[in-house]
Design an enzyme around this catalytic site. Structure first.
Site, short mmCIF file in Angstrom:
data_model
loop_
_atom_site.label_atom_id
_atom_site.label_comp_id
_atom_site.label_asym_id
_atom_site.label_seq_id
_atom_site.Cartn_x
_atom_site.Cartn_y
_atom_site.Cartn_z
N ASP A 1 0.80 -1.23 0.19
CA ASP A 1 -0.14 -0.13 0.02
C ASP A 1 0.96 1.44 -0.07
O ASP A 1 1.79 1.35 -0.87
CB ASP A 1 -0.83 0.11 1.08
CG ASP A 1 -2.17 0.98 1.04
OD1 ASP A 1 -3.06 0.73 0.39
OD2 ASP A 1 -1.77 2.17 1.77
N ASP B 1 -7.42 -9.50 -5.02
CA ASP B 1 -7.28 -8.13 -4.68
C ASP B 1 -8.27 -7.40 -5.62
O ASP B 1 -7.94 -7.46 -6.81
CB ASP B 1 -5.89 -7.47 -4.48
CG ASP B 1 -5.64 -6.01 -4.09
OD1 ASP B 1 -6.43 -5.44 -4.16
OD2 ASP B 1 -4.48 -5.94 -3.95
N HIS C 1 -7.13 -6.70 -0.50
CA HIS C 1 -5.85 -5.76 -0.52
C HIS C 1 -4.88 -5.96 0.54
O HIS C 1 -3.55 -5.78 0.47
CB HIS C 1 -6.47 -4.28 -0.57
CG HIS C 1 -5.51 -3.33 -0.38
ND1 HIS C 1 -4.48 -3.30 -1.42
CD2 HIS C 1 -5.00 -2.28 0.55
CE1 HIS C 1 -3.72 -2.12 -0.97
NE2 HIS C 1 -3.99 -1.51 0.05
#
Lengths: 133, 333
Positions: free
Chosen positions: B139, B277, B306
């Protein structure tokens, strides 16, 4: 819900206090939001001279304090204060529902591509109490 | 948060002081529920980085592996990854990004920038004297960690890239949608939804794992507990606004730099992605990293949305170990 939020003249603040309930440092992140506040509160003419005021569905009055920042378009931020009796705590549930109504009012006013339907859907997705989740 | 106990000062190889504050068990347990503490038994350490107080854990000995999280998580995300790496003979460092976890949480929006967060990491790397370093990026740990790595390749041994991006707009069709992404962090809506109601650390992460019931029971409280008040959640709606959606995005120049540097990068790289994801889908994002870094291994697909570490922590650890064990011990300069 949108129709129950209205812009009003500055209220009598005797024996009242301002309770900060929400703050936004970057109201122009999407510029159409800043444009909306400029239009509704005539900010190009008024500038920092006075806040804006709204009446929310509960009958409570909310003050919008616009914040300027050197080098950025005005306003860069906005703080929302609940106007409450000076020595009384806020009712958090009422404030939360009023803020949700103010967000509705704002999104409806900003307009396409933003919509209250998408705001409601987002509120339900994240199970916000005020969104009826 | 109260700090109890002695200061443990030790000089790092580069001469700067790292201050490790030992919080009492009482202080830590006042922040984290008991079932979370049992999963995160590591001594909290703190360093002054770039003007901020950063929390990190530092376990084991050997070449360092630095595990980087993103929005709205903290080091706890790697709880199933840390033990195998330590047991295999690596020094494992897990910093909490400033604004998250047990690190300082600035309450002014202008305190946060992509370059500032990258500089925070550079400061920690220097203070700890890290060399022969493997950076594991997830991320926002991607843009920040890769900026650090590409600015200091002389310290690097390898890269591991998971569910992130490193190029200008738009990162995904998902990020251009009004519902839910742009509405979620719109002016005033972000502070309300993600601030007052902590929607990202709670419901948001929940929606982005595969085994949601397991997550709810084992982990959700860990992410919510460290962001107890609206003011502490500022970065949860600030980071989304740093994702460029057009050429006027605040970080566009840095993402252009990242993309250009990555295309020239020869560091050994492993790509791991969550099969499920939907935010950074593998077919778009993992493949784009593969095109930028043709020598990279992978993408290895594991069970995960995610926040793939929640569903596949041990498998991710095994992939990292197998990969790093084969890479040359570079990064001594």
């Amino acid at each position: 819900m949108t129709a129950t939020v209205t812009v009003v003249e500055p209220p009598d603040l005797a024996d009242k206090r301002r309770a900060l309930v929400l703050a936004e440092d970057r109201v122009g992140h999407y510029p159409e939001f800043r444009d909306y506040f400029v239009r509704i509160f005539d900010l190009d003419r008024i500038g920092l001279a006075r806040p804006g005021y709204l009446v929310a569905p509960s009958g409570g009055i909310y003050e919008l304090v616009f914040v300027g920042r050197s080098g950025e378009a005005f306003p860069c931020g906005v703080e929302i204060n609940a106007i409450v009796d000076a020595l009384e705590p806020i009712d958090e549930g009422v404030v939360d529902r009023d803020l949700w109504a103010i967000l509705h009012w704002m999104i409806a006013g900003v307009g396409t591509p933003w919509s209250v339907e998408n705001l409601d859907a987002t509120g339900r997705l994240y199970r916000l109490p005020a969104a009826g989740s | 948060m109260a700090f109890v106990g002695a200061f443990d000062r030790s000089a790092s190889p580069c001469g700067a002081f790292v201050v490790a504050l030992r919080m009492s068990d009482l202080a830590l347990s006042s922040v984290l529920p008991e079932h979370i503490l049992r999963q995160w038994p590591y001594a909290p350490r703190f360093a002054r980085v770039n003007g901020w107080r950063m929390h990190y854990v530092d376990e084991g000995a050997g070449d360092p592996i630095v595990l980087l999280h993103g929005n709205p998580t903290w080091g706890f995300l790697y709880r199933d990854v840390v033990p195998p790496l330590v047991a295999a003979g690596y020094r494992v460092i897990v910093p909490d990004m400033i604004g998250f976890g047990l690190s300082e949480k600035p309450t002014r929006e202008h305190a946060h920038s992509l370059d500032g967060h990258s500089a925070n990491l550079v400061a920690l790397v220097r203070q700890l004297g890290l060399r022969r370093m493997t950076l594991v990026c997830h991320d926002w740990g991607g843009p920040t960690g890769l900026s650090c790595a590409l600015a200091h390749p002389e310290r690097m041994r390898a890269l591991v890239i998971m569910s992130t991006w490193a190029w200008p707009m738009p990162p995904a069709e998902f990020h251009t949608r009004i519902f839910p992404w742009r509405t979620m962090h719109a002016p005033l809506v972000g502070p309300y939804l993600l601030g007052r109601h902590n929607a990202l650390a709670g419901r948001g992460v929940y929606l982005s794992v595969v085994d949601r019931e397991r997550f709810r029971q084992r982990a959700q409280a860990a992410y919510e507990a460290v962001l107890p008040d609206p003011a502490t959640r500022l970065l949860t709606w600030t980071w989304p606004r740093w994702i460029p959606l057009d050429e006027k995005g605040r970080a566009t120049a840095r993402f252009e730099w990242l993309e250009q540097r990555l295309a020239r990068c020869k560091l050994p790289t492993l790509i791991i992605w969550g099969r499920e994801d939907e935010v950074f889908d593998a077919s778009t994002f993992a493949q784009r990293f593969k095109r930028l870094l043709p020598h990279a291994e992978g993408p290895h697909l594991v069970t995960g949305r995610h926040f793939l570490q929640e569903d596949s922590g041990p498998e991710i650890a095994a992939l990292i170990l197998e990969f790093v064990g084969r890479t040359p011990r570079t990064g001594d300069q």
